[in-house]
Design an enzyme around this catalytic site. Structure first.
Site, PDB file in Angstrom:
ATOM      1  CG  HIS A  26     -27.788  17.834  45.384  1.00  0.00           C
ATOM      2  ND1 HIS A  26     -27.075  17.282  44.347  1.00  0.00           N
ATOM      3  CD2 HIS A  26     -28.152  16.803  46.177  1.00  0.00           C
ATOM      4  CE1 HIS A  26     -27.023  15.962  44.503  1.00  0.00           C
ATOM      5  NE2 HIS A  26     -27.675  15.642  45.596  1.00  0.00           N
ATOM      6  CB  CYS A  82     -22.178  19.649  40.833  1.00  0.00           C
ATOM      7  SG  CYS A  82     -23.755  20.208  41.456  1.00  0.00           S
TER       8      CYS A  82
END
Ligand SMILES: NC(=O)c1ccc[n+]([C@@H]2O[C@H](COP(=O)([O-])OP(=O)(O)OC[C@H]3O[C@@H](n4cnc5c(N)ncnc54)[C@H](O)[C@@H]3O)[C@@H](O)[C@H]2O)c1
Length: 703
Positions: free
Chosen positions: A168, A264
């Site tokens: 990511h 996150c």
């Protein structure tokens, strides 16, 4: 002091590593401690709460990764683009996050089905609100970026992720207050690094080392001058300190086991909206069509791999599979690229695979005039070895003089418009040159599996033959030489002096004498050492019969050069009876054209050696014209030159002792070239033996 900045978090009530969807999870299934996870999450929660407001979304049983709320969606102002998870293991989180967004008054945008985008995990706003950085490559699709630009009315800059540990964007990239950027360059492709460097001034870029990156230092929460992260090295802390940031470390090791850390675990809900900022995206899409034996010949795989390798993405819009073995297939593929520049690179490679850019069916090639002799317009299309056609005034014209590394020039002649490959130096003012990649197609021979197998060169195609296969390859080359000779075709040999040093001179002489060779290309050395051997019995001073150096032998080749210079040319020395045998002798006697291209290391040179390289290239290309086969024998320099001049369709056999040279020479992406890693003297002697077998009465009768 708590600012008006808000974050969304989700408590780790159901958190665990239940499956593997990234490299961090590997080996960590059910290895995380719930208690420790709760303790670490609470510490993070409190650290953030000291500086911002934290909202909570209820955790749901069965969705262990919901704790990573960054992946709920991407928020800007009142709008949110809901995530579309790539993996089914996370898709069930979508409705819960959607519910939370709707309950909290956001406009929720949802992407088309099957278009993955993983929210703020892969899309990070510049902290000055100037643009959105969006990642792709693992979890989010490039094609989602234009939607983000449209719905959030912001410029989107696409960055391609290359290292699966940093799957990511927020695992390796963290925009900070005042335009600073904390990032790990190794996670991105070179094009993306260039884009980052263009946007962020060097003094604002804080590039971290791998050791910090794997501790998830970029997966940080930035609130004004505070940067909260799992762990940072002392050097990183002081680097951030120098520019006014205070690092707060809070261990998140239990979450690292699932590939996530501070960033996150949070979703920033209040994001700044820059005034005067509007939708803009450099992602481009085009539809290409491919036809042929797409599966048999592996063309479709090659095309799709190439698109991804070069930084684009694709969607197969149509695929009609040919039903019979002989019938062809057709595909339409939508290609997306992060910029026009990358798109052009991708399309020009796809053109080489025979793809046609669909809109070009109605569009002509783009032409730009040559303004300075010998200089092409910047964006000129670089020609390849494949037969090419360009569309001019609605008609497809076949390009003449096909070769690689040229420009395609269009000119008006008394016989109509002509398209020709020209070398840069040959471009004249007034020539129109094809630029961009529109209105260009290459005509690839349809190669079905059967057609390929029926070709005599098939078994040796695609690659370099191992030693055990040398004899088989020689057999095939002998057949091919025989066939070309019988049909009045043309074989050109490129040879270096090693042919003589290895005792191959007599064999090559025989090939010429017996009509197997119609042109010879080389440099000063092959001719010098060939004649040295025939005049003095040595090659580079080594006695060719005894294999020992002759006293004073190192001067032999200079004496030979001197003798030939006295006569004025090799042909005159042959006529005078001075040169009585050998390769050059056979060329002269059999009227075989040869060209010796000069180089900086040439002694003498021989009067025949062409020291003007432009003229030498012209001589070479003239001799190559119409060749059916080129035998490249142990001369890297001349063979590479010849390879660049030769269009696809000409069979090439490259013989060299060095596998790297063979690979380079035979790797033309066309099935006609084959490499043989062996001693050239041995190759030539085996070839002569094979040809003798083919011409022996026994074989002739059997045939
Ligand atoms: N006296 C002279 O004037 C002189 C002498 C040598 C070279 N040159 C010039 O230098 C230039 C380059 O010369 P070149 O073609 O020899 O060099 P090159 O380096 O281009 O190619 C030689 C190739 O032969 C391969 N090779 C070596 N031993 C081999 C073997 N036993 N079997 C098969 N392959 C083998 C090498 O791997 C190499 O790729 C030419 O222009 C040549 O004329 C001039």
């Amino acid at each position: 002091m708590v600012s008006q900045i808000r974050f969304l978090m989700c408590a780790p009530d159901h958190y665990d590593v239940d499956y593997v969807i990234n490299p961090w999870m590997e080996g960590n299934i059910h290895k995380s401690s719930r208690d420790r996870a709760v303790e670490q999450w609470n510490k993070l929660y409190n650290a953030i709460k000291n500086h911002a407001i934290v909202d909570l979304v209820a955790p749901e049983k069965g969705w262990p990764d919901m704790v990573f709320s960054a992946n709920a969606g991407l928020i800007l102002g009142e709008n949110v683009v809901l995530s579309r998870f790539l993996h089914k293991e996370r898709q069930g989180e979508e409705p819960y996050f959607q519910q939370w967004f709707e309950n909290n008054g956001f406009n929720v945008y949802t992407l088309p089905k099957d278009l993955p985008f993983e929210g703020a995990g892969d899309a990070l706003l510049d902290r000055e609100g100037r643009w959105l950085w969006a990642g792709y490559g693992f979890r989010s699709e490039l094609d989602s970026h234009p939607y983000l630009a449209k719905w959030l009315d912001i410029e989107v800059i696409s960055l391609r992720l290359m290292d699966e540990r940093f799957y990511h964007l927020d695992t390796c990239f963290c925009p900070l207050t005042n335009g600073y950027l904390l990032y790990y360059p190794g996670a991105f492709d070179s094009y993306s690094n260039r884009v980052i460097e263009m946007r962020v001034a060097p003094e604002k870029r804080i590039a971290i080392a791998e050791a910090d990156a794997v501790n998830f230092a970029c997966n940080a929460v930035n609130i004004e001058s505070i940067v909260i992260m799992n762990k940072a090295s002392d050097s990183l802390k002081s680097r951030l300190g120098e520019v006014g940031f205070q690092v707060i470390e809070t261990p998140l090791t239990e979450f690292l086991k699932a590939g996530g850390a501070a960033k996150c675990l949070t979703l920033r809900v209040t994001e700044p909206i820059g005034e005067e900022i509007h939708a803009n995206v450099s992602v481009e899409s085009r539809v290409i069509r491919m036809e042929g034996h797409l599966l048999d010949a592996g063309l479709i795989n090659r095309a799709l791999d190439l698109i991804v390798e070069m930084g684009g993405s694709f969607q197969v819009l149509k695929f009609n599979l040919g039903e019979q073995r002989q019938s062809t297939s057709a595909a339409e593929v939508r290609v997306s690229a992060p910029s026009h520049e990358v798109m052009e690179e991708i399309i020009s490679q796809l053109i080489d695979l025979g793809a046609v850019d669909l809109p070009q069916d109605e569009r002509d090639s783009k032409l730009e005039p040559v303004l300075q002799a010998g200089v092409a317009p910047d964006d000129f299309y670089v020609s390849t070895i494949y037969p090419t056609e360009v569309r001019v005034n609605g008609e497809w014209l076949k390009v003449q003089n096909q070769r690689m590394d040229g420009a395609i020039a269009i000119s008006q002649t008394p016989n109509g418009i002509v398209a020709k490959c020209k070398l840069l130096r040959d471009l004249e003012i007034g020539d129109k040159v094809v630029v961009d990649v529109l209105g260009i197609r290459t005509v690839r021979k349809a190669e079905s599996r059967e057609q390929r197998n029926s070709q005599e060169f098939s078994f040796m195609s695609s690659g370099v033959s191992s030693e055990r296969r040398v004899e088989l390859v020689v057999e095939q080359v002998a057949w091919e030489l025989r066939k070309i000779k019988d049909s009045g075709g043309k074989v050109v040999v490129t040879a270096g002096p090693v042919v003589i040093h290895t005792g191959g001179g007599e064999h090559l002489s025989r090939l010429i004498r017996e009509g197997y060779v119609q042109g010879l290309l080389g440099g000063n050395a092959i001719a010098v050492h060939d004649m040295e051997q025939n005049l003095l019995g040595t090659s580079l001073g080594v006695d060719m019969k005894r294999g020992v150096a002759v006293r004073g032998g190192h001067r032999h080749h200079l004496k030979v050069i001197n003798t030939i210079r006295r006569f004025g040319s090799i042909a005159k020395a042959v006529e005078a009876g001075v040169v009585k045998s050998g390769i050059m002798y056979e060329c002269v006697k059999n009227n075989i054209p040869f060209s010796l291209a000069g180089s900086i290391r040439d002694d003498g040179p021989l009067p025949d050696t062409q020291m003007n390289l432009i003229l030498a290239q012209q001589e070479y290309s003239k001799i190559i014209e119409g060749a059916d086969m080129i035998l490249m024998l142990s001369s890297m320099l001349h063979s590479i030159g010849v390879g660049n001049m030769t269009p696809a369709g000409v069979k090439m056999v490259c013989v060299d002792i060095n596998p790297a040279v063979v690979t380079k020479l035979s790797d033309r992406g066309s099935i006609e070239s084959v490499g043989v890693v062996t001693d050239v003297g041995l190759f030539l002697s085996l070839l002569i033996q094979q040809l003798d077998k083919l011409t022996s009465p026994y074989v002739a009768n059997v045939g």
